[in-house]
Design a protein around this motif. Structure first.
Motif, mmCIF file in Angstrom:
data_model
loop_
_atom_site.group_PDB
_atom_site.id
_atom_site.type_symbol
_atom_site.label_atom_id
_atom_site.label_comp_id
_atom_site.label_asym_id
_atom_site.label_seq_id
_atom_site.Cartn_x
_atom_site.Cartn_y
_atom_site.Cartn_z
ATOM 1 N N LYS A 168 0.797 -1.305 -0.068
ATOM 2 C CA LYS A 168 0.027 0.144 -0.023
ATOM 3 C C LYS A 168 1.007 1.285 0.009
ATOM 4 O O LYS A 168 1.931 1.260 0.527
ATOM 5 N N VAL A 195 3.852 1.831 -5.913
ATOM 6 C CA VAL A 195 3.684 1.828 -7.106
ATOM 7 C C VAL A 195 4.541 0.954 -8.011
ATOM 8 O O VAL A 195 5.508 0.589 -7.676
ATOM 9 N N ARG A 233 -2.228 0.768 -8.597
ATOM 10 C CA ARG A 233 -0.876 0.975 -7.968
ATOM 11 C C ARG A 233 0.009 0.439 -9.259
ATOM 12 O O ARG A 233 1.314 0.492 -9.028
ATOM 13 N N LEU A 254 -5.067 6.324 -5.130
ATOM 14 C CA LEU A 254 -3.655 6.485 -4.833
ATOM 15 C C LEU A 254 -3.213 7.511 -3.940
ATOM 16 O O LEU A 254 -2.626 7.381 -2.715
#
Length: 107
Positions: free
Chosen positions: A17, A20, A57, A81
């Motif tokens: 989390k 990316v 992501r 995001l």
DNA sequence: TCACTGACGGGGC
DNA sequence: CGCCCCGCCAGTG
């Protein structure tokens, strides 16, 4: 549903989390370097997969939200995001180099 | 079987 | 910096 797809999805779910990854990185990890397009194509069907895929992501090599149009709303991807602490300006991930998550086979 | 497309990437100009 | 071409691979008509 190919095994290739499953590998893509499995890997995307591993993205932490607030981090990316790029299509190219994923493709390379799967041993199909150069087939980043296919990874993107797989993501096109990600919405129909369970458990849910954090597709937001995954961005292109420039950190651009090229897949945002595939979410319900054009701003959905960005919102998801930013909700994770990732800053987006002009559809581009800020500090992409730092937030970029490189998948490892040993993990 | 062929042609085209695509949430890509790299290289040339 | 923008544009174009090519390789890549799966899905579709």
């Amino acid at each position: 549903m190919n095994d290739f797809y499953k590998r893509v999805y499995a890997l995307v779910r591993k993205i932490p989390k607030g981090r990316v990854a790029s299509y190219g990185d994923i493709a390379e990890h799967l041993g199909t370097k150069g087939s980043a397009r296919t990874v993107g194509y797989a993501m096109n069907n990600a919405h129909a997969v369970s458990p849910p895929i954090p597709a937001h992501r995954v961005v292109n090599r420039n950190g651009l939200l090229t897949g945002k149009h595939h979410f319900g709303s054009p701003t959905m991807m960005q919102q998801l995001l930013e909700n994770e602490g990732v800053k987006i300006i002009d559809d581009q991930v800020q500090d992409f180099e730092k937030l970029r998550w490189i998948p490892r086979k040993r993990n």
